[in-house]
Design a protein around this motif. Sequence first.
Motif, short mmCIF file in Angstrom:
data_model
loop_
_atom_site.label_atom_id
_atom_site.label_comp_id
_atom_site.label_asym_id
_atom_site.label_seq_id
_atom_site.Cartn_x
_atom_site.Cartn_y
_atom_site.Cartn_z
N ASP A 82 35.74 32.21 41.35
CA ASP A 82 35.23 32.57 40.03
C ASP A 82 36.03 33.74 39.46
O ASP A 82 36.29 34.73 40.15
N GLN A 83 36.42 33.63 38.20
CA GLN A 83 37.25 34.59 37.47
C GLN A 83 38.70 34.62 37.94
O GLN A 83 39.51 35.36 37.38
N ILE A 84 39.05 33.84 38.95
CA ILE A 84 40.46 33.71 39.38
C ILE A 84 40.77 32.23 39.59
O ILE A 84 41.43 31.85 40.57
N TYR A 124 34.29 40.38 28.46
CA TYR A 124 35.16 41.20 27.63
C TYR A 124 36.61 40.95 28.05
O TYR A 124 36.95 40.97 29.23
N GLY A 125 37.46 40.73 27.05
CA GLY A 125 38.86 40.52 27.32
C GLY A 125 39.61 41.83 27.49
O GLY A 125 39.02 42.91 27.63
N PHE A 126 40.93 41.74 27.47
CA PHE A 126 41.76 42.94 27.58
C PHE A 126 41.55 43.81 26.34
O PHE A 126 41.47 43.29 25.22
N PRO A 127 41.42 45.14 26.50
CA PRO A 127 41.14 46.00 25.34
C PRO A 127 42.19 45.85 24.24
O PRO A 127 43.38 46.02 24.49
N MET A 128 41.71 45.54 23.06
CA MET A 128 42.60 45.45 21.90
C MET A 128 42.84 46.83 21.30
O MET A 128 43.92 47.10 20.77
N MET A 129 41.84 47.70 21.40
CA MET A 129 41.97 49.06 20.91
C MET A 129 41.20 49.99 21.84
O MET A 129 40.20 49.60 22.44
N VAL A 130 41.69 51.23 21.95
CA VAL A 130 41.02 52.26 22.73
C VAL A 130 40.66 53.39 21.76
O VAL A 130 41.52 53.90 21.05
N LEU A 160 35.18 36.69 25.35
CA LEU A 160 35.77 35.46 25.85
C LEU A 160 34.74 34.66 26.65
O LEU A 160 33.80 35.22 27.22
N GLN A 161 34.97 33.36 26.70
CA GLN A 161 34.12 32.49 27.50
C GLN A 161 34.33 32.76 28.98
O GLN A 161 35.37 33.25 29.41
N ASP A 162 33.32 32.45 29.77
CA ASP A 162 33.40 32.62 31.22
C ASP A 162 34.57 31.81 31.77
O ASP A 162 34.71 30.62 31.49
N ASN A 163 35.42 32.47 32.58
CA ASN A 163 36.61 31.82 33.17
C ASN A 163 37.51 31.21 32.08
O ASN A 163 38.00 30.08 32.22
N CYS A 164 37.70 31.96 31.02
CA CYS A 164 38.50 31.47 29.90
C CYS A 164 39.94 31.19 30.34
O CYS A 164 40.58 32.01 31.00
N LEU A 165 40.45 30.02 29.97
CA LEU A 165 41.81 29.64 30.35
C LEU A 165 42.85 30.53 29.72
O LEU A 165 43.94 30.73 30.26
N TYR A 166 42.52 31.12 28.56
CA TYR A 166 43.53 31.85 27.78
C TYR A 166 43.46 33.36 28.01
O TYR A 166 44.10 34.12 27.29
N ARG A 167 42.71 33.82 29.01
CA ARG A 167 42.51 35.25 29.21
C ARG A 167 43.84 35.98 29.46
O ARG A 167 44.16 36.97 28.80
N HIS A 168 44.63 35.51 30.41
CA HIS A 168 45.87 36.21 30.77
C HIS A 168 46.91 36.10 29.65
O HIS A 168 47.65 37.05 29.39
N GLU A 169 46.97 34.95 29.00
CA GLU A 169 47.91 34.80 27.89
C GLU A 169 47.50 35.70 26.72
O GLU A 169 48.35 36.27 26.04
N ASN A 170 46.19 35.82 26.49
CA ASN A 170 45.70 36.70 25.43
C ASN A 170 46.02 38.16 25.75
O ASN A 170 46.38 38.94 24.85
N ARG A 189 48.63 39.31 27.51
CA ARG A 189 50.06 39.52 27.26
C ARG A 189 50.36 39.58 25.77
O ARG A 189 51.19 40.38 25.32
N PHE A 190 49.67 38.75 25.00
CA PHE A 190 49.92 38.72 23.56
C PHE A 190 49.47 40.03 22.90
O PHE A 190 50.16 40.57 22.02
N ILE A 191 48.32 40.57 23.32
CA ILE A 191 47.84 41.84 22.76
C ILE A 191 48.79 42.97 23.11
O ILE A 191 49.07 43.85 22.28
N LEU A 192 49.32 42.97 24.33
CA LEU A 192 50.29 44.01 24.72
C LEU A 192 51.54 43.94 23.84
O LEU A 192 52.09 44.97 23.44
N ARG A 193 51.99 42.74 23.53
CA ARG A 193 53.16 42.60 22.65
C ARG A 193 52.87 43.12 21.25
O ARG A 193 53.72 43.76 20.62
N LEU A 194 51.67 42.84 20.74
CA LEU A 194 51.31 43.33 19.41
C LEU A 194 51.26 44.86 19.39
O LEU A 194 51.68 45.49 18.41
N HIS A 195 50.75 45.46 20.46
CA HIS A 195 50.72 46.92 20.53
C HIS A 195 52.14 47.49 20.56
O HIS A 195 52.42 48.50 19.90
N GLU A 196 53.01 46.87 21.32
CA GLU A 196 54.39 47.35 21.39
C GLU A 196 55.07 47.28 20.03
O GLU A 196 55.89 48.15 19.69
N ALA A 197 54.74 46.27 19.25
CA ALA A 197 55.34 46.11 17.92
C ALA A 197 54.64 46.94 16.85
O ALA A 197 55.13 47.04 15.73
#
Length: 558
Positions: free
Chosen positions: A101-103, A277-283, A465-475, A477-485
């Motif tokens: 579960d969650q992995i 909760y997904g990866f933090p979009m803002m702190v 996010l939904q439980d065991n969301c398929l897009y969690r890790h891709e989301n 990485r995408f948020i980290l790229r947006l922060h870098e830009a």
Amino acid sequence: MWQQVLLAETPNWSHLDVLQQFWTHLRMEVGYRTLLHYRLGSCDCWFDDVLGTDNSTALMWNNQTYPHYLRHRQDADILAVSCLRFQQYQEVLLALSAMLDQIRSTPVVLQLCGDEDSNRELNSARLMLKQSQDLKMPNVVLLSWKFVTSGTLYSYEMFPEFKLQTLVYQAYRTLFPYKLGNLQGYPIRTIPDNSEPHTIVQKMWNGSITIKGPVWQLMVEFVKHLNGTLQLPIQPHPERSFKLVEILDLVRNQTVDIAASLRPYSVHVQRSSTHIYGFPMMVGNWCAMLPTERVIGSHEALTRLMESPWTWLVLLLLYGLHRFLVLKTRLRSSLVHLTKLLINLALICFLQAQLSAYFIGPQKVNHIANMQQLEESGLKIRGMRSEFMEYPIDMRIRHASSFLLHDVFFDLAQYRNSFNTSYGYTVTSAKWQLYKEAQRHFRRPLFRYSEDICVQKLSLFSLILQDNCLYRHENKRFILRLHEAGLIYLWYRRSYYVMVTAGRFPIGDLSTVHQAQPIRWSEWQYVVLLYGVGLLFSVLVFVIELTVHYVNVCLNNL
């Protein structure tokens, strides 16, 4: 129960080369450090004989009733293997999904045991891998019971729809290809919560619905990145906003994959639910938006001046200096006369500097720095009733009377967006950027963001996010790229202009303009009163000095 597997040397048998080559392939591609062997007593397979003797930790689970949850103990670089008969596949896959579960992106290798014909095995593989997709386990490979002779294995494609793949093992083949790089138009279900400025639902003149805002912009760019599409299972309404409880219900009943709703991590959420909760979009933080302190009037300024002990101390020092110079004047020294003139000049410059400072930066009422001062000032803070339980317990118990709570978000937004300075408001640091940008167009700011009065000093703002969301890790990485830009910060700065265009926010200078006006008669009366008090005080001092003088004369003549 868990058992440490004793790894013995593999015996020499006919198909050893094929099995060892496949096992070496797994070690090289997956790079696992923990091997999970889910073993069923009714089925024997070659996994027991070819478990490698590398530095990985091998774990075996043989209890079919209570599958163990692995994530808090072994949560990275896992390879799961199991042998099963077709009649056991639902039980085995459910147990593996519970342990992982969650992995659930963990690579899983299944082997069929038992003699089945090719057509029946193909149907069995289709059912088993379809069940794996339904359980959100994308990296599952099923080996045929004749794998050592035919090299047949089964995999599946997830997007745009389920498709069984029958493959023949080759050394160059990738057993677990990345499946989320291209969704091929597969829909990701979402819903905007209509919480300004994160998502803004607007009805156009032709009756169509448009959605804007930084969070919605992120969702649009995210699905473009995955070559997918956005699907709205519920039609949003411009006059309706979703509460956190409603968003959680939509996510938990699998109506929504990723909610377009940015929420601070709640300390009251149960530990078992933190994965929503997904990866933090803002702190940031969640504090109070307070009106800037008003400028005090002339009466208050003079009252403060006269109440200050420093004022009387300075006057006493000046009087003492004056008496000292009067005594020195009798010496007829030119230097003493020059010193008196310099002191008078310094006093005039000091008064002129004070007067200029009053016009440039007028004095203001006391700065509110805590809840006690807020309560004494009589200022009320408007917030949402549904969020009141998130407040610190001391704030809820001791200062509950300082809050005015709303049941409908748009009622609160109407007060806050109109910059009504009669109240303060709870606001997150993410939303404060909207009001900060709006006040750049004011002659003077009407509100300030107080980090002294906070609901949460540190808040992690994340998507739901939904439980065991398929897009969690891709989301992530995408948020980290947006922060870098720097795109997330840019989108929030532009959200003010988006809301102005949508008619959700007033445009222009809402601050009060101070215009020059003639001095009122009440001010003249106050000046005359002060002059009279000063004159009366001078006469009193003069009478006292005359009395002392004549008393001394009378005493000398006796």
